[in-house]
Scaffold this active site. Structure first.
Site, PDB file in Angstrom:
ATOM      1  N   GLY A   1      -2.349  -7.403  -1.608  1.00 36.41           N
ATOM      2  CA  GLY A   1      -2.920  -8.728  -1.330  1.00 36.41           C
ATOM      3  C   GLY A   1      -4.196  -8.630  -0.516  1.00 36.41           C
TER       4      GLY A   1
ATOM      5  N   LYS B   1       5.680 -12.931  -1.737  1.00 38.41           N
ATOM      6  CA  LYS B   1       5.095 -11.640  -1.332  1.00 38.41           C
ATOM      7  C   LYS B   1       5.534 -10.558  -2.336  1.00 38.41           C
ATOM      8  CE  LYS B   1       4.389 -13.263   3.272  1.00 38.41           C
ATOM      9  NZ  LYS B   1       3.088 -13.127   3.904  1.00 38.41           N
ATOM     10  N   GLU B   2       5.807  -9.333  -1.889  1.00 37.49           N
ATOM     11  CA  GLU B   2       6.087  -8.225  -2.809  1.00 37.49           C
ATOM     12  C   GLU B   2       7.234  -8.553  -3.760  1.00 37.49           C
ATOM     13  OE1 GLU B   2       4.684  -8.090  -0.101  1.00 37.49           O
ATOM     14  OE2 GLU B   2       3.759  -6.160   0.389  1.00 37.49           O
TER      15      GLU B   2
ATOM     16  N   ARG C   1       1.924 -13.453  -8.109  1.00 37.85           N
ATOM     17  CA  ARG C   1       1.584 -13.926  -6.760  1.00 37.85           C
ATOM     18  C   ARG C   1       0.403 -14.904  -6.868  1.00 37.85           C
ATOM     19  NH1 ARG C   1       1.211  -8.975  -2.646  1.00 37.85           N
ATOM     20  NH2 ARG C   1       1.288 -10.697  -1.164  1.00 37.85           N
TER      21      ARG C   1
ATOM     22  N   SER D   1      -0.789 -18.797   1.473  1.00 38.65           N
ATOM     23  CA  SER D   1      -1.159 -17.503   2.055  1.00 38.65           C
ATOM     24  C   SER D   1      -2.430 -17.669   2.876  1.00 38.65           C
ATOM     25  CB  SER D   1      -1.405 -16.469   0.951  1.00 38.65           C
ATOM     26  OG  SER D   1      -1.956 -15.291   1.508  1.00 38.65           O
ATOM     27  N   SER D   2      -2.427 -17.095   4.077  1.00 37.83           N
ATOM     28  CA  SER D   2      -3.639 -17.137   4.912  1.00 37.83           C
ATOM     29  C   SER D   2      -4.728 -16.234   4.324  1.00 37.83           C
ATOM     30  CB  SER D   2      -3.310 -16.685   6.335  1.00 37.83           C
ATOM     31  OG  SER D   2      -3.048 -15.295   6.358  1.00 37.83           O
ATOM     32  N   GLN D   3      -4.333 -15.346   3.406  1.00 33.47           N
ATOM     33  CA  GLN D   3      -5.316 -14.420   2.819  1.00 33.47           C
ATOM     34  C   GLN D   3      -6.397 -15.165   2.029  1.00 33.47           C
ATOM     35  OE1 GLN D   3      -3.091 -11.487   0.629  1.00 33.47           O
ATOM     36  NE2 GLN D   3      -2.156 -10.622   2.466  1.00 33.47           N
TER      37      GLN D   3
ATOM     38  N   LYS E   1       3.440   1.884  -0.354  1.00 32.49           N
ATOM     39  CA  LYS E   1       2.470   0.773  -0.269  1.00 32.49           C
ATOM     40  C   LYS E   1       1.755   0.766   1.078  1.00 32.49           C
ATOM     41  CE  LYS E   1       2.011  -4.150  -1.390  1.00 32.49           C
ATOM     42  NZ  LYS E   1       1.373  -4.832  -0.281  1.00 32.49           N
TER      43      LYS E   1
ATOM     44  N   LYS F   1      -2.685  -1.713   8.155  1.00 32.00           N
ATOM     45  CA  LYS F   1      -3.113  -2.074   6.787  1.00 32.00           C
ATOM     46  C   LYS F   1      -4.141  -3.195   6.828  1.00 32.00           C
ATOM     47  CE  LYS F   1      -0.897  -5.253   4.703  1.00 32.00           C
ATOM     48  NZ  LYS F   1       0.073  -6.127   4.028  1.00 32.00           N
TER      49      LYS F   1
ATOM     50  N   ASP G   1       5.722 -10.660   8.487  1.00 31.12           N
ATOM     51  CA  ASP G   1       6.117  -9.302   8.070  1.00 31.12           C
ATOM     52  C   ASP G   1       7.161  -8.707   9.020  1.00 31.12           C
ATOM     53  OD1 ASP G   1       4.273  -9.732   6.116  1.00 31.12           O
ATOM     54  OD2 ASP G   1       2.857  -8.192   6.759  1.00 31.12           O
TER      55      ASP G   1
ATOM     56  N   ASP H   1      -2.003   0.695  -0.687  1.00 30.48           N
ATOM     57  CA  ASP H   1      -2.820  -0.528  -0.567  1.00 30.48           C
ATOM     58  C   ASP H   1      -4.269  -0.210  -0.224  1.00 30.48           C
ATOM     59  OD1 ASP H   1      -0.698  -2.130  -1.161  1.00 30.48           O
ATOM     60  OD2 ASP H   1      -0.794  -3.339   0.660  1.00 30.48           O
TER      61      ASP H   1
ATOM     62  N   HIS I   1       8.209  -2.350  -0.034  1.00 31.28           N
ATOM     63  CA  HIS I   1       8.229  -1.374   1.063  1.00 31.28           C
ATOM     64  C   HIS I   1       9.014  -1.864   2.277  1.00 31.28           C
ATOM     65  CE1 HIS I   1       4.426  -3.428   2.845  1.00 31.28           C
ATOM     66  NE2 HIS I   1       4.907  -4.185   1.898  1.00 31.28           N
ATOM     67  N   ARG I   2       8.871  -3.167   2.597  1.00 31.26           N
ATOM     68  CA  ARG I   2       9.559  -3.657   3.815  1.00 31.26           C
ATOM     69  C   ARG I   2      11.067  -3.760   3.615  1.00 31.26           C
ATOM     70  NH1 ARG I   2       5.432  -4.012   6.962  1.00 31.26           N
ATOM     71  NH2 ARG I   2       3.515  -4.820   6.079  1.00 31.26           N
TER      72      ARG I   2
ATOM     73  N   ASN J   1      -0.535  -3.898  -5.927  1.00 28.15           N
ATOM     74  CA  ASN J   1       0.074  -5.116  -5.376  1.00 28.15           C
ATOM     75  C   ASN J   1      -0.485  -5.376  -3.976  1.00 28.15           C
ATOM     76  OD1 ASN J   1       1.657  -7.351  -5.184  1.00 28.15           O
ATOM     77  ND2 ASN J   1       3.600  -6.257  -5.002  1.00 28.15           N
TER      78      ASN J   1
END
Ligand SMILES: O=C(O)C1=C[C@@H](OP(=O)(O)O)[C@@H](O)[C@H](O)C1
Ligand SMILES: C=C(OP(=O)(O)O)C(=O)O
Length: 437
Positions: free
Chosen positions: A100, A349-350, A128, A175-177, A421, A22, A322, A49, A395-396, A98
């Site tokens: 990210g 997160k989610e 988020r 978040s590193s994003q 996702k 992803k 994750d 995603d 999803h996780r 959703n």
């Protein structure tokens, strides 16, 4: 609501072909769309995603063609006609679900490039945080309005002012994003920038993925210890003739865990020791707690010898947020308390993953201690059977709790299609390696 009953099972020796990563798919699609020419990207993940990123790019005027695919079950092969650093469509409304990895980088790129864009997502996406990224972008001249709660999507982006400030600061502890988004967007200005990370940077391996892919598309960024990043002036994204997306290392974690739990050799195809994904480190954690690991060319195989117990663990999982969720289920197979630390990001997160994990593990009989940034799991002597696991549209959560069926009990997974996702075929592939006991 749809519910999936997973009966108590064991695994047989199996080989799984992983779906594409992803993190690599969405970064690569955006960089190819911004590049100076046509790129072909193979084995792109085919999941929600990524579809959100693809739809957004199409709405922004990027031409994308699907290339034929030899194997039915594998990912998307795409030809992307790069727009050379300027999207043809200057006004758009983008719905990003959703995702990210779509929302944060697209916010930064569109805010820097100019135009009028409305970005929104599902209800959880609007919970988020994105304020730290918006603040950093504003110091670079961006004009962004919050259309709901301050600090959260939805966002309205307006054409940016000419930037005067070439030293930006970004918080790294949520978040590193946010940093990934800046690193992908700022090269589009053609100007030099210095980015300083304020405070701790979490999830560092994802920044390493970003830097590797930027380099692949011709943009060099140097850094000191993931704290100060230097972007030289005059760079732009060069198209890639042929690029292959690795298998997803986070998705691999469920199958690798199945190899450890069942003892049977489970091989995942599509990643190996050369992977650029940080979640490959999950394999090292499995090795420490009793897994037998075999690293090959384009595969990893996990099993466990029958006399080897699964050892309790206490790990700082900041680098693998994750895959660390999978460890929470492995804890149920240990004889003592296990702890997963430094995972505060799970809460944004989610779903609030610390709280969700605690609630569902308790249903199975585990004793849980939850703190702001950790979870301790003491397994019960016997797991409760036929428990209904809520999945919180995460999803996780669904994929993790499927592994409970390998621990001598049956389990019901609510809303199993939330795996769309990142892994629409997950339960089909999971079933293919299981034999009921
Ligand atoms: O950049 C990425 O591709 C990702 C970064 C991580 O998020 P955080 O940086 O918010 O921890 C990870 O959890 C997410 O699934 C993917
Ligand atoms: C946190 C995740 O997703 P996102 O890319 O939306 O942050 C995830 O896939 O576990």
């Amino acid at each position: 609501m749809n519910t999936l009953h997973l009966t108590s099972s064991t695994c047989h020796a199996s080989t799984i072909n992983l779906p594409g990563s992803k993190s690599i798919s969405n970064r690569t699609l955006l960089l190819a769309a911004l590049a100076d020419n046509t790129s072909e990207i193979y084995d792109v993940l085919d999941s929600d995603d990524i579809l959100h990123m693809l739809n957004a790019l199409k709405i922004l005027g990027v031409k994308i063609e699907q290339l034929p695919n030899a194997e039915k079950e594998s990912g998307l092969n795409l030809r992307i006609y790069g727009c050379n650093g300027k999207f043809p469509q200057q006004q758009a409304e983008l719905f990003l679900g959703n995702a990210g990895t779509a929302f944060r980088p697209l916010t930064a790129v569109l805010a820097i490039l100019g135009g009028e864009y409305y970005l929104h997502g599902v209800a959880r996406m609007h919970e988020r945080p994105i304020g730290d990224l918006v603040d950093a972008l504003k110091t670079a001249g961006a004009i962004i309005e919050y259309k709901g709660k301050t600090g959260y999507p939805p966002l309205q982006i307006y054409p940016a002012q000419t930037p005067t400030n070439h030293l930006l600061s970004i918080k790294g502890n949520v978040s590193s994003q946010f940093l990934t988004a800046l690193l992908m967007a700022l090269p589009l200005t053609g100007q030099a920038y210095t980015i300083k990370v304020a405070g701790e940077l979490i999830s560092k391996p994802y920044i390493a993925i970003t830097l590797k892919l930027l380099q692949q598309f011709g943009v060099q960024i140097t850094h000191k210890n993931f704290q100060i990043f230097q972007l030289p002036a005059g760079q732009h994204y060069h198209a890639q003739e042929k690029l292959f997306v690795e298998g997803d290392a986070s998705s691999a974690s469920y199958f690798l865990a199945a190899g450890l739990l069942s003892g049977q050799p489970i091989r995942v195809n599509g990643i190996d020791a050369n992977s650029i994904q940080g979640d490959i480190a999950f394999v090292h954690e499995l090795e420490k707690i009793g897994a037998r690991v075999s690293w090959g060319n384009q595969y990893i195989e996990i099993s466990r010898s029958p006399e080897q117990e699964i050892l309790p663990f206490d790990i700082d999982a900041n680098h693998i947020p994750d895959a660390a969720m999978t460890l929470a289920i492995i804890a149920l197979a240990c004889k003592n308390t296990c702890r997963i630390r430094n995972i505060a990001s799970w809460r944004v997160k989610e779903t609030d993953r610390i709280s969700a994990m605690a609630t569902e593990l308790r249903k199975l009989g585990a004793k849980i201690i939850e703190t702001e940034d950790s979870i301790s799991i003491t397994p019960p002597t016997t797991l409760h059977s036929d428990v209904h696991i809520s999945t919180y549209d995460d999803h996780r959560m669904a994929m993790c709790f499927s592994l409970v069926s390998l621990l001598g009990t049956s389990v019901y997974i609510d809303d199993p299609q939330c795996v769309n996702k990142t892994f629409p075929n997950y339960f089909k592939i999971f079933a293919s390696m299981c034999t009921p006991v």
